[in-house]
Design a protein around this motif. Structure first.
Motif, PDB file in Angstrom:
ATOM      1  N   LEU A 230       0.856  -1.180   0.000  1.00  0.00           N
ATOM      2  CA  LEU A 230       0.000   0.000   0.000  1.00  0.00           C
ATOM      3  C   LEU A 230       0.896   1.236   0.000  1.00  0.00           C
ATOM      4  O   LEU A 230       1.621   1.482   0.976  1.00  0.00           O
ATOM      5  CB  LEU A 230      -0.901   0.004   1.233  1.00  0.00           C
ATOM      6  CG  LEU A 230      -1.802  -1.221   1.401  1.00  0.00           C
ATOM      7  CD1 LEU A 230      -2.549  -1.152   2.736  1.00  0.00           C
ATOM      8  CD2 LEU A 230      -2.779  -1.342   0.244  1.00  0.00           C
ATOM      9  N   LEU A 231       0.856   1.989  -1.091  1.00  0.00           N
ATOM     10  CA  LEU A 231       1.725   3.151  -1.240  1.00  0.00           C
ATOM     11  C   LEU A 231       0.911   4.430  -1.290  1.00  0.00           C
ATOM     12  O   LEU A 231      -0.248   4.435  -1.710  1.00  0.00           O
ATOM     13  CB  LEU A 231       2.558   3.042  -2.521  1.00  0.00           C
ATOM     14  CG  LEU A 231       3.367   1.760  -2.759  1.00  0.00           C
ATOM     15  CD1 LEU A 231       4.185   1.907  -4.029  1.00  0.00           C
ATOM     16  CD2 LEU A 231       4.251   1.428  -1.576  1.00  0.00           C
ATOM     17  N   ARG A 232       1.551   5.528  -0.879  1.00  0.00           N
ATOM     18  CA  ARG A 232       0.997   6.869  -1.077  1.00  0.00           C
ATOM     19  C   ARG A 232       2.051   7.649  -1.849  1.00  0.00           C
ATOM     20  O   ARG A 232       2.941   8.275  -1.275  1.00  0.00           O
ATOM     21  CB  ARG A 232       0.660   7.523   0.257  1.00  0.00           C
ATOM     22  CG  ARG A 232       0.100   8.948   0.112  1.00  0.00           C
ATOM     23  CD  ARG A 232      -0.612   9.400   1.373  1.00  0.00           C
ATOM     24  NE  ARG A 232      -1.857   8.678   1.577  1.00  0.00           N
ATOM     25  CZ  ARG A 232      -2.156   7.976   2.674  1.00  0.00           C
ATOM     26  NH1 ARG A 232      -1.283   7.890   3.647  1.00  0.00           N
ATOM     27  NH2 ARG A 232      -3.315   7.337   2.777  1.00  0.00           N
ATOM     28  N   HIS A 233       1.964   7.556  -3.180  1.00  0.00           N
ATOM     29  CA  HIS A 233       2.988   8.118  -4.047  1.00  0.00           C
ATOM     30  C   HIS A 233       2.777   9.617  -4.201  1.00  0.00           C
ATOM     31  O   HIS A 233       1.636  10.077  -4.355  1.00  0.00           O
ATOM     32  CB  HIS A 233       2.934   7.417  -5.414  1.00  0.00           C
ATOM     33  CG  HIS A 233       4.103   7.688  -6.276  1.00  0.00           C
ATOM     34  ND1 HIS A 233       4.144   8.733  -7.165  1.00  0.00           N
ATOM     35  CD2 HIS A 233       5.294   7.052  -6.374  1.00  0.00           C
ATOM     36  CE1 HIS A 233       5.301   8.722  -7.787  1.00  0.00           C
ATOM     37  NE2 HIS A 233       6.015   7.716  -7.328  1.00  0.00           N
ATOM     38  N   PRO A 234       3.865  10.406  -4.175  1.00  0.00           N
ATOM     39  CA  PRO A 234       3.705  11.864  -4.252  1.00  0.00           C
ATOM     40  C   PRO A 234       3.116  12.348  -5.577  1.00  0.00           C
ATOM     41  O   PRO A 234       2.547  13.447  -5.633  1.00  0.00           O
ATOM     42  CB  PRO A 234       5.125  12.391  -4.059  1.00  0.00           C
ATOM     43  CG  PRO A 234       6.024  11.237  -4.373  1.00  0.00           C
ATOM     44  CD  PRO A 234       5.272  10.016  -3.981  1.00  0.00           C
ATOM     45  N   VAL A 235       3.216  11.559  -6.640  1.00  0.00           N
ATOM     46  CA  VAL A 235       2.678  11.946  -7.940  1.00  0.00           C
ATOM     47  C   VAL A 235       1.436  11.122  -8.295  1.00  0.00           C
ATOM     48  O   VAL A 235       0.404  11.666  -8.699  1.00  0.00           O
ATOM     49  CB  VAL A 235       3.742  11.793  -9.049  1.00  0.00           C
ATOM     50  CG1 VAL A 235       3.136  12.057 -10.427  1.00  0.00           C
ATOM     51  CG2 VAL A 235       4.917  12.732  -8.785  1.00  0.00           C
ATOM     52  N   ALA A 236       1.534   9.808  -8.127  1.00  0.00           N
ATOM     53  CA  ALA A 236       0.472   8.900  -8.574  1.00  0.00           C
ATOM     54  C   ALA A 236      -0.639   8.710  -7.550  1.00  0.00           C
ATOM     55  O   ALA A 236      -1.675   8.128  -7.863  1.00  0.00           O
ATOM     56  CB  ALA A 236       1.069   7.544  -8.956  1.00  0.00           C
ATOM     57  N   GLY A 237      -0.453   9.183  -6.329  1.00  0.00           N
ATOM     58  CA  GLY A 237      -1.485   9.035  -5.309  1.00  0.00           C
ATOM     59  C   GLY A 237      -1.457   7.669  -4.629  1.00  0.00           C
ATOM     60  O   GLY A 237      -0.445   6.966  -4.643  1.00  0.00           O
ATOM     61  N   ASP A 238      -2.590   7.283  -4.045  1.00  0.00           N
ATOM     62  CA  ASP A 238      -2.683   6.002  -3.340  1.00  0.00           C
ATOM     63  C   ASP A 238      -2.698   4.851  -4.339  1.00  0.00           C
ATOM     64  O   ASP A 238      -3.499   4.840  -5.279  1.00  0.00           O
ATOM     65  CB  ASP A 238      -3.947   5.952  -2.482  1.00  0.00           C
ATOM     66  CG  ASP A 238      -3.826   6.826  -1.237  1.00  0.00           C
ATOM     67  OD1 ASP A 238      -2.750   7.424  -1.029  1.00  0.00           O
ATOM     68  OD2 ASP A 238      -4.808   6.911  -0.483  1.00  0.00           O
TER      69      ASP A 238
END
Length: 289
Positions: A230-238
């Motif tokens: 589960l990631l929260r990417h600074p560009v792509a979002g969750d």
């Protein structure tokens, strides 16, 4: 006769496991009196395994080699799962594994690098001995970080998880993921728990991070397998990614880890956008060359 250093690790593992169990967990009657330390007492483990307290004490102190039958009885008494049983048996010398050569950092198998380079919508990594990060592809760098800026000797997955603030922010479930990474490292160490490079890594991170120091002493173990990231990417979002692991036949101490997304999902669409951006940067560089 010199003492087998693996027996010390085995004893520490037994001690950690009994500390995580109470009398009720194993069907023993409680006295109702508070305990000075949490967990089962040595005599209670010995009772459950049908061995003497003195015998068990010497096992926990790393002074005695146990038979396969005693190890099995202890594994049952301490409610060990399959992976914990394997770890216990390996430390006790009951499971033969090729010894790890800790003298030098591994180099990625060429065929794994070719495969990584051909993956465009999939983040891929090659994890080696003691969770060393041996290789990655462009999507992995876009999702996690530019691993190339990290000195080669510091490219270690567990090290990065605990020392890179961006990675702490990236994982929505950082704590359980970090603890799982430590369990993988502990399981990797069963080949050579006194590998000098492993010892240096553990000593360094223990001095830097109290969470690492505490969790390492729990002696949790796990094999790399499937799971969800589960990631929260600074560009792509969750993003929600599925993790799969493949062992290299030519070098079983190298594993290819890939993160994939379900086709048609929002995460899959986000990966396509990231891949398009990577390709645009590549073409720009080629055009400027």
């Amino acid at each position: 006769m010199p003492r087998d250093p693996n027996l010390g690790e085995l004893g520490a593992f037994l001690k950690a496991r009994r500390a995580q169990l109470g009398p009720r967990d194993v069907g023993l009657p409680g006295t109702g009196e508070p305990r000075r330390v949490p967990g089962l007492r040595r005599e209670e483990v010995a009772q459950l395994a049908a061995i003497s307290t003195d015998y068990y004490t010497r096992l926990e102190q790393g002074r005695l080699q146990a038979s396969a039958a005693v190890l099995d009885a202890l594994a049952t008494a301490l409610r060990l799962d399959t992976m914990q049983r394997e770890y216990l048996a390996t430390l006790a010398g009951k499971v033969a594994l090729p010894p790890a050569d800790g003298r030098a950092r591994q180099q990625v198998q060429p065929q794994l690098q070719y495969l990584l380079d051909d993956l465009t919508l999939t983040a891929g990594f090659v994890i080696g001995r003691n969770t060393d990060l041996l290789a990655w592809n462009a999507m992995a760098a876009a999702l996690v970080m530019d691993f190339g800026r990290v000195p080669e000797e510091e490219r270690n997955y567990v090290r990065l998880v605990f020392t890179e603030p961006a990675i702490r922010e990236l994982y929505r479930d950082w704590e359980p993921m970090a603890r799982l990474a430590l369990a993988h490292l502990r399981m990797d160490s069963r080949r050579n728990p006194h590998d000098p490079r492993l010892t240096a890594l553990v000593d360094d991170l223990s001095a830097r991070d109290p969470q690492f120091r505490l969790w390492w002493t729990s002696h949790d173990v796990a094999l790399r397998a499937g799971g969800t990231r589960l990631l929260r990417h600074p560009v792509a979002g969750d993003l929600t990614l599925e993790r799969s692991t493949f062992t290299c036949a030519e070098d079983p101490e190298q594993q290819l880890v890939v993160w994939t997304a379900e086709p048609g999902s929002r995460t899959h669409a986000a990966l396509r956008d990231l891949a398009a951006g990577i390709e645009g940067v590549r073409r720009g560089r080629d055009g400027a060359a």
